[in-house]
Design a protein around this motif. Structure first.
Motif, PDB file in Angstrom:
ATOM      1  N   GLY A  11       0.843  -1.187   0.000  1.00  0.00           N
ATOM      2  CA  GLY A  11       0.000   0.000   0.000  1.00  0.00           C
ATOM      3  C   GLY A  11       0.876   1.233   0.000  1.00  0.00           C
ATOM      4  O   GLY A  11       2.106   1.137  -0.065  1.00  0.00           O
ATOM      5  N   ASN A  12       0.239   2.374   0.058  1.00  0.00           N
ATOM      6  CA  ASN A  12       0.943   3.649   0.161  1.00  0.00           C
ATOM      7  C   ASN A  12       0.739   4.211   1.566  1.00  0.00           C
ATOM      8  O   ASN A  12      -0.304   3.984   2.170  1.00  0.00           O
ATOM      9  N   PRO A  13       1.723   4.947   2.075  1.00  0.00           N
ATOM     10  CA  PRO A  13       1.599   5.482   3.437  1.00  0.00           C
ATOM     11  C   PRO A  13       0.687   6.710   3.499  1.00  0.00           C
ATOM     12  O   PRO A  13       0.485   7.400   2.508  1.00  0.00           O
ATOM     13  N   GLY A  14       0.163   6.950   4.686  1.00  0.00           N
ATOM     14  CA  GLY A  14      -0.582   8.184   4.937  1.00  0.00           C
ATOM     15  C   GLY A  14      -2.085   8.031   4.801  1.00  0.00           C
ATOM     16  O   GLY A  14      -2.576   7.142   4.108  1.00  0.00           O
ATOM     17  N   PRO A  15      -2.820   8.928   5.468  1.00  0.00           N
ATOM     18  CA  PRO A  15      -4.282   8.843   5.493  1.00  0.00           C
ATOM     19  C   PRO A  15      -4.934   9.017   4.121  1.00  0.00           C
ATOM     20  O   PRO A  15      -6.011   8.502   3.884  1.00  0.00           O
ATOM     21  N   THR A  20      -7.980   3.136   0.023  1.00  0.00           N
ATOM     22  CA  THR A  20      -8.028   3.005  -1.437  1.00  0.00           C
ATOM     23  C   THR A  20      -7.807   1.558  -1.869  1.00  0.00           C
ATOM     24  O   THR A  20      -7.334   0.722  -1.090  1.00  0.00           O
ATOM     25  N   ARG A  21      -8.137   1.287  -3.111  1.00  0.00           N
ATOM     26  CA  ARG A  21      -7.968  -0.063  -3.662  1.00  0.00           C
ATOM     27  C   ARG A  21      -6.517  -0.522  -3.581  1.00  0.00           C
ATOM     28  O   ARG A  21      -6.242  -1.689  -3.343  1.00  0.00           O
ATOM     29  N   HIS A  22      -5.589   0.402  -3.805  1.00  0.00           N
ATOM     30  CA  HIS A  22      -4.162   0.044  -3.814  1.00  0.00           C
ATOM     31  C   HIS A  22      -3.681  -0.403  -2.428  1.00  0.00           C
ATOM     32  O   HIS A  22      -2.633  -1.020  -2.316  1.00  0.00           O
ATOM     33  N   ASN A  23      -4.431  -0.087  -1.385  1.00  0.00           N
ATOM     34  CA  ASN A  23      -3.992  -0.398  -0.023  1.00  0.00           C
ATOM     35  C   ASN A  23      -4.678  -1.623   0.565  1.00  0.00           C
ATOM     36  O   ASN A  23      -4.582  -1.860   1.768  1.00  0.00           O
ATOM     37  N   ILE A  24      -5.297  -2.424  -0.266  1.00  0.00           N
ATOM     38  CA  ILE A  24      -6.000  -3.583   0.283  1.00  0.00           C
ATOM     39  C   ILE A  24      -5.024  -4.554   0.954  1.00  0.00           C
ATOM     40  O   ILE A  24      -5.376  -5.221   1.922  1.00  0.00           O
ATOM     41  N   SER A  68       7.159   3.192   2.880  1.00  0.00           N
ATOM     42  CA  SER A  68       7.538   3.701   1.562  1.00  0.00           C
ATOM     43  C   SER A  68       6.339   3.630   0.621  1.00  0.00           C
ATOM     44  O   SER A  68       5.360   2.927   0.886  1.00  0.00           O
ATOM     45  N   TYR A  69       6.437   4.334  -0.490  1.00  0.00           N
ATOM     46  CA  TYR A  69       5.400   4.246  -1.507  1.00  0.00           C
ATOM     47  C   TYR A  69       5.516   2.920  -2.255  1.00  0.00           C
ATOM     48  O   TYR A  69       6.565   2.272  -2.268  1.00  0.00           O
ATOM     49  N   MET A  70       4.422   2.529  -2.857  1.00  0.00           N
ATOM     50  CA  MET A  70       4.303   1.237  -3.525  1.00  0.00           C
ATOM     51  C   MET A  70       5.475   0.927  -4.455  1.00  0.00           C
ATOM     52  O   MET A  70       6.017  -0.172  -4.428  1.00  0.00           O
ATOM     53  N   ASN A  71       5.865   1.902  -5.276  1.00  0.00           N
ATOM     54  CA  ASN A  71       6.892   1.657  -6.292  1.00  0.00           C
ATOM     55  C   ASN A  71       8.263   1.350  -5.715  1.00  0.00           C
ATOM     56  O   ASN A  71       9.142   0.881  -6.436  1.00  0.00           O
TER      57      ASN A  71
END
Length: 193
Positions: A11-15, A20-24, A68-71
């Motif tokens: 997932g991506n960090p932060g509120p 979101t779908r990416h943070n499942i 960290s971010y997804m990438n």
């Protein structure tokens, strides 16, 4: 540590990205931590980690949400694996999957990344694609919406109604992989529902 598994929820960090779908993937490790009453704590590998056991006397689960971010998921993942002395065969990555319909779970080990930048970066950092993936279907966007925007959107109302069951099923899939192996988990979760 033969009976220890690292479970990374992508997932991506932060509120902004939390629901979101990416943070499942992070939602699934939250569920796994909740089942064990385990709290996430900061880890020097640029992650938040919770530890618990599959069952009394069972395998140890190291549950990780990366800061960290997804990438750029690979660095923290490989650093956690090294910290716990684990090879790629003891890493389970839970992530969203565009090419699988919503409310569907597929499991695999190895193979390509399917365009998923988090999986790509982890395979590069581990120097192998041979780790277990719990792929949680989010489906493709409707119409002409850009998939990059779709994954960063919150789930729709109809999806939100089913989301707790999907997250619970994905957590069950992780537990089944650890307890009974990948093939057993595939037989259970790939069967028509």
């Amino acid at each position: 540590m033969a009976d220890t598994w690292l479970v990374v929820g992508l997932g991506n960090p932060g509120p902004r990205y939390e629901r979101t779908r990416h943070n499942i993937g992070q939602m699934v490790v939250d569920e796994l931590a909740s089942r064990r009453s385990a709290a996430f704590r900061p880890h020097k590998a640029n992650a938040r980690v919770a530890e618990g056991w599959l069952s009394p006397g069972g395998a140890k689960l190291v549950l990780a949400k990366l800061n960290s971010y997804m990438n750029v998921s690979g660095g923290p993942t490989v650093n956690l694996a090294k910290f716990y002395g684990l090879g790629a065969d003891r890493v389970i990555v839970v992530h969203d999957e565009l090419d699988i319909p919503f409310d569907t779970i597929k499991l695999k080990s190895g193979g390509g990344h399917g365009g998923h930048n988090g999986v790509r970066d982890i395979a590069k950092a581990l120097a192998t694609p041979d780790f277990v993936r719990v792929r949680v279907g989010i489906g493709r966007p409707p119409g002409r919406q850009d998939p990059a925007d779709w994954v960063l959107d919150a789930f729709g109302a109809a999806e939100r109604a089913t989301l707790p069951i999907l997250v619970s099923d994905a957590a069950d899939a992780v537990e089944r992989v650890v307890e009974d192996g990948l093939v057993s988990a595939q037989q259970r979760f790939h069967a028509p529902r």
